[in-house]
Each structure stands twice: as structure tokens, then as C-alpha cells.
Scaffold this motif. Structure first.
Motif, PDB file in Angstrom:
ATOM      1  N   LYS A  87       2.877  10.640   3.819  1.00 45.02           N
ATOM      2  CA  LYS A  87       3.579  11.928   3.784  1.00 45.02           C
ATOM      3  C   LYS A  87       3.864  12.414   5.200  1.00 45.02           C
ATOM      4  O   LYS A  87       4.982  12.840   5.521  1.00 45.02           O
ATOM      5  CB  LYS A  87       2.752  12.975   3.038  1.00 45.02           C
ATOM      6  CG  LYS A  87       3.369  14.376   3.069  1.00 45.02           C
ATOM      7  CD  LYS A  87       2.443  15.421   2.497  1.00 45.02           C
ATOM      8  CE  LYS A  87       3.079  16.802   2.538  1.00 45.02           C
ATOM      9  NZ  LYS A  87       3.470  17.217   3.915  1.00 45.02           N
ATOM     10  N   ASP A  91       7.523  12.865   7.005  1.00 48.73           N
ATOM     11  CA  ASP A  91       7.895  14.147   7.619  1.00 48.73           C
ATOM     12  C   ASP A  91       8.295  13.952   9.083  1.00 48.73           C
ATOM     13  O   ASP A  91       9.291  14.517   9.553  1.00 48.73           O
ATOM     14  CB  ASP A  91       6.735  15.137   7.531  1.00 48.73           C
ATOM     15  CG  ASP A  91       6.512  15.662   6.121  1.00 48.73           C
ATOM     16  OD1 ASP A  91       7.412  15.498   5.275  1.00 48.73           O
ATOM     17  OD2 ASP A  91       5.431  16.233   5.867  1.00 48.73           O
ATOM     18  N   TYR A 118       7.629  11.115  -4.486  1.00 44.46           N
ATOM     19  CA  TYR A 118       8.720  11.488  -3.575  1.00 44.46           C
ATOM     20  C   TYR A 118       9.309  12.853  -3.932  1.00 44.46           C
ATOM     21  O   TYR A 118       9.779  13.583  -3.049  1.00 44.46           O
ATOM     22  CB  TYR A 118       9.801  10.404  -3.568  1.00 44.46           C
ATOM     23  CG  TYR A 118       9.379   9.170  -2.800  1.00 44.46           C
ATOM     24  CD1 TYR A 118       9.233   9.205  -1.421  1.00 44.46           C
ATOM     25  CD2 TYR A 118       9.105   7.973  -3.455  1.00 44.46           C
ATOM     26  CE1 TYR A 118       8.828   8.083  -0.707  1.00 44.46           C
ATOM     27  CE2 TYR A 118       8.702   6.845  -2.752  1.00 44.46           C
ATOM     28  CZ  TYR A 118       8.564   6.906  -1.380  1.00 44.46           C
ATOM     29  OH  TYR A 118       8.155   5.801  -0.676  1.00 44.46           O
ATOM     30  N   LEU A 121       7.683  15.462  -2.110  1.00 40.34           N
ATOM     31  CA  LEU A 121       8.062  15.509  -0.695  1.00 40.34           C
ATOM     32  C   LEU A 121       9.461  16.092  -0.495  1.00 40.34           C
ATOM     33  O   LEU A 121       9.973  16.096   0.624  1.00 40.34           O
ATOM     34  CB  LEU A 121       8.014  14.102  -0.091  1.00 40.34           C
ATOM     35  CG  LEU A 121       6.672  13.364  -0.168  1.00 40.34           C
ATOM     36  CD1 LEU A 121       6.758  12.030   0.559  1.00 40.34           C
ATOM     37  CD2 LEU A 121       5.544  14.206   0.415  1.00 40.34           C
TER      38      LEU A 121
END
Length: 277
Positions: A87, A91, A118, A121
């Protein structure tokens, strides 16, 4: 402490080890990816000291008039999983993409159960393809046959997609198209061309033929199907292609991949394509 950064060819040995272990792939598969994409792709890594424990790649591409990328090859070493490392790496990579003016991040989850991951995210299931399952008998009734079968080059595939693949479709570089062709062949598939058209084909032991991508100008679709019948003795054919094409009367639109909006531009649907299912 885990640190996140851009990777480079200096990380090649550890990237190779992580790739082969994570994807159960061969050295040939890794080398094919690197050879065809190293000039334009961006590498992102997470390191524990000097050890590369996670990686991912951005393949630059175009979507409509905007810059975008295709996120590929995301993997974490097994003993470092479930710690939030991927993650954080995603990012980090997306923040870098924003500085380059990219508006979209596209990806295919490696497995269906990863769609939820996903989504958490910020990726959305706004990508689709058409799919149709067709019997050999039906295909024989609609296919056309040409005495000439021209081989379409990678450059030709790229220009064909750029000029005729309309709608909200991702446009890949020649390098990535070349990799896609090599990747199909590496794993036992083959590419069929006819006029201004091509398809990526895989067959299994049950006489089923799966076409992971088909694209052609309208006049070349049915001669392309004729070439497929010459090459394959399959009883059943599963076709996957852009929603902009209308080929079979039983075709349906199915979700296929995800997109994250990095700026203010949003779309309701997109087609990624060029995948080996």
C-alpha cells in the motif's frame, strides 16, 4: 525500517529473484519483460536496509489526450506481506506519477480476490471488455476466408490500435506491445494476423481456444476469424475484445481491470486490453 524509492537497473538481481518467486515465472519471462520495457518504464521498490522486499512497475501510456500509466508486476516478498508495505509503495509511486502530470493509473488485479484490496486503495472497477463464447460450427458460418494472410508487425499493431481503437481505450507504446506479443508466445500461445487485424490465442487440452485480445478494422474481422479456424481445431472459442467492436450476437460486457483517478478528470468506462488471460 522500510524505505520507498525509485528503483533502477542496479536492483536487477533482486528484482529478478522477487519476480520469479512471486509470479512462479521463469528467468526467460523476467528477461522478456525487462528487455522490452526497460527504456520507458519506471521501477519502484521498498527496501529493508539493502534488501528489496517489494516492487512494482509503471508502464507509461496514453488515455484519451492524457498521460497515464499501467501499474504492473506488483509483488512483495512472502515474509514481508500483510504489513502495509505494498500500500505504501503504491502510494509513493502514485505521488511520483502525479508530479509527471499523469491523470490515470490502470491495472489488472492478479486474482479476482484482489479487486477488493485495490478498491480500498482508491481504484474503481470502471474498466470493461466484451466477451463472447462461440462454437466452432457458429464460427464457420460467419467467418470469411482470404487466400492472403499478411503478418502484421508490432509497429502495425500499434498504429492499428492508435488509429482505429476508438472510445476510452488505453494506448500502449510499441515497446509494451512487443512485450505482449512475446509474452503470449513465451507461454505457449500464438498470434494470428489477417489484413489489418490480429488476435492473441491460447488453447487448452479440452479443445477450448481463448482469445485474450482481438482487434481489427471492421472489414478485416471476419477474415481474421477465418484464419483462426485454419490455425485451431478447437471446438469452443472464447473471445475478449474492446467494447467498441460489435462481432457476435451473444456478446456481453464484463468488468475487466481497474482505474484510479490521479487528478480531476474522471471517466465512467475504459478499456485496457493487451493482456494474456
Amino acid at each position: 525500517m522500510i524505505e520507498y524509492s525509485k528503483g533502477s537497473m542496479a536492483d536487477l538481481k533482486e528484482l529478478k529473484t522477487l519476480w520469479i518467486a512471486s509470479f512462479n515465472d521463469t528467468l526467460k519471462g523476467f528477461k522478456t519483460f525487462m528487455k522490452n520495457n526497460k527504456n520507458k518504464m519506471r521501477i519502484y521498490v521498498a527496501k529493508d536496509g539493502n534488501r528489496t522486499v517489494a516492487m512494482l512497475y509503471h508502464i507509461p501510456c496514453k488515455f484519451l489526450e492524457y498521460k497515464a500509466h499501467y501499474l504492473y508486476g506488483a509483488a512483495t516478498e512472502s515474509k514481508y506481506r500483510n504489513r502495509g508495505i505494498m500500500k505504501n509503495l503504491i502510494d509513493f509511486s502514485l505521488e511520483d506519477a502525479k508530479t509527471l502530470g499523469e491523470e490515470f493509473s490502470f491495472l489488472y488485479p492478479a486474482d479476482d480476490h484482489l479487486y477488493g484490496y485495490y478498491y480500498s486503495l482508491g481504484y474503481e472497477r470502471n474498466c470493461f471488455r466484451k466477451q463472447a463464447t462461440v462454437s466452432r460450427d457458429k464460427l464457420m458460418h460467419i467467418a470469411e476466408y482470404s487466400p492472403f494472410c499478411m503478418s502484421l508487425s508490432v509497429t502495425g499493431m500499434g498504429k492499428l490500435r492508435e488509429n482505429y481503437l476508438k472510445g476510452n481505450s488505453l494506448q500502449f507504446s510499441q515497446d509494451y506491445i512487443k512485450y505482449s506479443v512475446a509474452n503470449v508466445k513465451n507461454y505457449g500461445g500464438y498470434v494470428i494476423c489477417s489484413g489489418d487485424g490480429y488476435c492473441f490465442v491460447d488453447e487448452d487440452e479440452y479443445k477450448k481456444c481463448v482469445v485474450s485480445e482481438l482487434f481489427a478494422k471492421e472489414d478485416d474481422i471476419f477474415p481474421l476469424l477465418g484464419e483462426m479456424l485454419k490455425e485451431s481445431d478447437a471446438d469452443t472459442f472464447v473471445f475478449n475484445y474492446s467494447p467498441t467492436l460489435n462481432i457476435f450476437d451473444n456478446e456481453e460486457i464484463v468488468p475487466d481491470g481497474m482505474v484510479k483517478f490521479l487528478g480531476n478528470t474522471k471517466v465512467n468506462e475504459a478499456y485496457i486490453g493487451l493482456r494474456n488471460l
